[in-house]
Structure formats: structure tokens, C-alpha cells
Design a protein around this motif. Structure first.
Motif, mmCIF file in Angstrom:
data_model
loop_
_atom_site.group_PDB
_atom_site.id
_atom_site.type_symbol
_atom_site.label_atom_id
_atom_site.label_comp_id
_atom_site.label_asym_id
_atom_site.label_seq_id
_atom_site.Cartn_x
_atom_site.Cartn_y
_atom_site.Cartn_z
ATOM 1 N N GLU A 103 31.332 35.097 34.921
ATOM 2 C CA GLU A 103 32.137 36.266 34.557
ATOM 3 C C GLU A 103 33.074 36.655 35.697
ATOM 4 N N ALA A 104 32.611 36.541 36.930
ATOM 5 C CA ALA A 104 33.473 36.840 38.079
ATOM 6 C C ALA A 104 34.670 35.909 38.114
ATOM 7 N N ALA A 105 34.445 34.630 37.816
ATOM 8 C CA ALA A 105 35.546 33.668 37.815
ATOM 9 C C ALA A 105 36.571 34.018 36.737
ATOM 10 N N ARG A 106 36.094 34.434 35.579
ATOM 11 C CA ARG A 106 37.010 34.823 34.501
ATOM 12 C C ARG A 106 37.871 36.012 34.924
ATOM 13 N N LEU A 107 37.229 37.015 35.509
ATOM 14 C CA LEU A 107 37.967 38.208 35.934
ATOM 15 C C LEU A 107 38.904 37.895 37.097
ATOM 16 N N ALA A 108 38.483 37.003 37.983
ATOM 17 C CA ALA A 108 39.356 36.620 39.095
ATOM 18 C C ALA A 108 40.616 35.945 38.569
ATOM 19 N N ALA A 109 40.461 35.099 37.563
ATOM 20 C CA ALA A 109 41.633 34.440 36.966
ATOM 21 C C ALA A 109 42.569 35.456 36.321
ATOM 22 N N ALA A 110 42.005 36.524 35.799
ATOM 23 C CA ALA A 110 42.819 37.557 35.164
ATOM 24 C C ALA A 110 43.506 38.457 36.182
ATOM 25 N N ASN A 111 42.875 38.638 37.357
ATOM 26 C CA ASN A 111 43.339 39.672 38.285
ATOM 27 C C ASN A 111 43.897 39.187 39.623
ATOM 28 N N ALA A 112 43.596 37.970 40.026
ATOM 29 C CA ALA A 112 43.936 37.526 41.381
ATOM 30 C C ALA A 112 45.439 37.473 41.609
ATOM 31 N N ASN A 113 45.846 37.873 42.831
ATOM 32 C CA ASN A 113 47.235 37.762 43.221
ATOM 33 C C ASN A 113 47.398 36.599 44.199
ATOM 34 N N SER A 114 48.620 36.390 44.672
ATOM 35 C CA SER A 114 48.882 35.248 45.549
ATOM 36 C C SER A 114 48.108 35.343 46.858
ATOM 37 N N ALA A 115 47.930 36.561 47.377
ATOM 38 C CA ALA A 115 47.170 36.732 48.617
ATOM 39 C C ALA A 115 45.711 36.338 48.417
ATOM 40 N N ALA A 154 37.454 39.549 41.394
ATOM 41 C CA ALA A 154 37.141 39.955 40.024
ATOM 42 C C ALA A 154 37.417 41.440 39.816
ATOM 43 N N GLY A 155 37.197 42.237 40.868
ATOM 44 C CA GLY A 155 37.539 43.651 40.807
ATOM 45 C C GLY A 155 36.588 44.508 40.001
ATOM 46 N N ASN A 156 35.359 44.046 39.809
ATOM 47 C CA ASN A 156 34.362 44.816 39.054
ATOM 48 C C ASN A 156 33.252 45.210 40.010
ATOM 49 N N ALA A 157 33.180 46.487 40.356
ATOM 50 C CA ALA A 157 32.231 46.959 41.363
ATOM 51 C C ALA A 157 30.778 46.787 40.925
ATOM 52 N N VAL A 158 30.498 47.007 39.645
ATOM 53 C CA VAL A 158 29.130 46.865 39.156
ATOM 54 C C VAL A 158 28.701 45.399 39.219
ATOM 55 N N LEU A 159 29.583 44.505 38.818
ATOM 56 C CA LEU A 159 29.292 43.074 38.885
ATOM 57 C C LEU A 159 29.048 42.644 40.329
ATOM 58 N N ALA A 160 29.869 43.162 41.236
ATOM 59 C CA ALA A 160 29.722 42.824 42.653
ATOM 60 C C ALA A 160 28.390 43.324 43.204
ATOM 61 N N GLU A 161 27.979 44.516 42.776
ATOM 62 C CA GLU A 161 26.703 45.072 43.237
ATOM 63 C C GLU A 161 25.533 44.225 42.758
ATOM 64 N N LEU A 162 25.587 43.790 41.506
ATOM 65 C CA LEU A 162 24.528 42.929 40.971
ATOM 66 C C LEU A 162 24.495 41.587 41.710
ATOM 67 N N ALA A 163 25.669 41.027 41.989
ATOM 68 C CA ALA A 163 25.741 39.750 42.694
ATOM 69 C C ALA A 163 25.197 39.868 44.103
ATOM 70 N N ALA A 164 25.456 41.008 44.742
ATOM 71 C CA ALA A 164 24.971 41.212 46.108
ATOM 72 C C ALA A 164 23.449 41.211 46.160
#
Length: 225
Positions: A103-115, A154-164
């Protein structure tokens, strides 16, 4: 080699801020995560206290906390031992990791910028260097940084917390298969970066799911070779 089996230079320096028991806990957890302290290894309070330059009390408190969290087993009349994970424990955690990271990869593809994409490429280059140098610890660290960056993008704080919550155990399971995964892992990372750069959410999801599944299978295969 130290008497508890710690490689020279493996013992981390304790950071000064914060309660001593918390600093000892973090130091011991890092040693377990990196497998400087091996699964099944006997943990002698007095020896660990000597290596860390502290009294036995904060070591005892840290071991009790690590026992509560499943990193250490306290056995009556025997002492403390680094937990030996079962195949089922590893399988369950790595399966959950696949769900979170896909799911993080999907959101990263939707949200990632060049940086963000450039940051992934830089981390990938460092990981490839570590593999080339047969630096297992470096490769494990870069792998963790790479996946953390995907989670950040991915920009999802809840997802990041679970992953941590599972990150350290993922590192624990990944370390013994890092050399086996070697270059192939970073080839898969490169493919994932391309999918994120193309904003291809479906492909990014598929690639991450396959990538984490390869790691899960490698972990289970490690004892059969």
C-alpha cells in the motif's frame, strides 16, 4: 571477541539524554536487531553492564522490558536469552509487512515528486555499493532506509506508524538473508523506483508485493541450505 560474543566495535555508545534504562534498552535492542547478539544467546547482566559501562540495575530493567516485547526470553533459574523466533512468527510478521509496504508503494507512486524519486535513487546507489563491498550491515541499513523513504513518500501517517511498529523486526529477519538477496534485492528496488517515477500505482503495488514476498521466502529457505 567479547565474552558475550559481541564483535569488537559492535557495542553502541550510550547517548546521554534520557533515562539510563531507556538508553540501555535502545542499545541492547540495536545489538539484537543487528544480530550482534544472536538468537538463543545467553545474556549475562554483569557482562552486558561492563560492556555498556553501567550498573546491573538498568540492564536488568532493560531485559525485563525486552522480555515483555518478545525480544528476550527470561527463563527461571537460567537467566536471559535472546529470543529465537519461530518460522510461524517470522511468516506472520513478514506477511503483515507485505500488506503495509504494498500500500505504501501505491501511495508513493501517486504522491512522489522529483525530489523524492531522487532520494530513492541515492539510497539505492548506496545500497548497491554496500552489496558490492560485501558490507552486510550497510546493505541492511540502506534497505531499511529505502523502505522507510517509500513509506515517507506515501504520505499516510497512520500507515507509517504501523510500519514503524514492525520495522525493527523486519530488520532482524532480513539480516540473515541480506547476502542471499544481494544484488537481486536492489534490482527490484530499481524497478520499483521506475514504477513510482511513472506514477504507475498498480505496477508499484505488484512490484513491492513480489519484492517483500521474495524476502519472506528467502528467510524460510535459509535453514535448508
Amino acid at each position: 571477541m567479547l565474552s558475550t560474543g559481541l564483535p569488537q566495535g559492535a557495542v553502541p555508545k550510550l547517548e546521554r539524554p534520557g533515562p539510563l534504562r531507556d538508553r540501555v534498552y535502545e542499545a541492547l535492542l540495536e545489538l539484537i536487531t543487528t544480530r550482534a547478539l544472536q538468537p538463543g544467546q545467553h545474556l549475562v547482566e554483569s557482562e552486558l553492564a561492563g560492556h555498556l559501562g553501567v550498573s546491573r540495575q538498568p540492564v536488568r530493567e532493560a531485559l525485563q522490558r525486552l522480555n515483555t516485547e518478545g525480544w528476550v526470553d527470561l527463563r527461571p533459574a537460567q537467566g536471559a536469552f535472546v529470543h529465537e523466533p519461530t518460522e510461524e512468527e517470522a511468516d506472520q510478521l513478514l506477511t503483515v509487512r507485505t500488506l503495509l509496504e504494498a500500500e505504501a508503494a501505491r501511495l508513493a507512486a501517486a504522491n512522489a515528486n522529483s525530489a523524492g524519486i531522487a532520494a530513492l535513487e541515492a539510497l539505492c546507489a548506496e545500497g548497491e555499493k554496500a552489496v558490492e563491498a560485501d558490507d552486510v550491515d550497510g546493505a541492511v541499513a540502506m534497505n531499511a532506509h529505502f523502505h522507510a523513504k517509500i513509506m515517507e513518500l506515501a504520505g499516510n501517517a497512520v500507515l507509517a506508524e504501523l510500519a514503524a511498529q514492525v520495522d525493527r523486526r523486519v530488520r532482524w529477519y532480513y539480516t540473515p538473508v541480506a547476502r542471499r538477496r544481494g544484488h537481486q534485492s536492489w534490482i527490484e528496488h530499481r524497478e520499483l523506483i521506475a514504477a513510482v517515477a511513472d506514477r504507475d500505482e498498480q505496477r508499484a503495488t505488484q512490484l513491492m508485493r513480489a519484492h517483500t514476498e521474495h524476502t519472506r521466502r528467502s528467510y524460510h529457505a535459509r535453514s535448508r541450505t
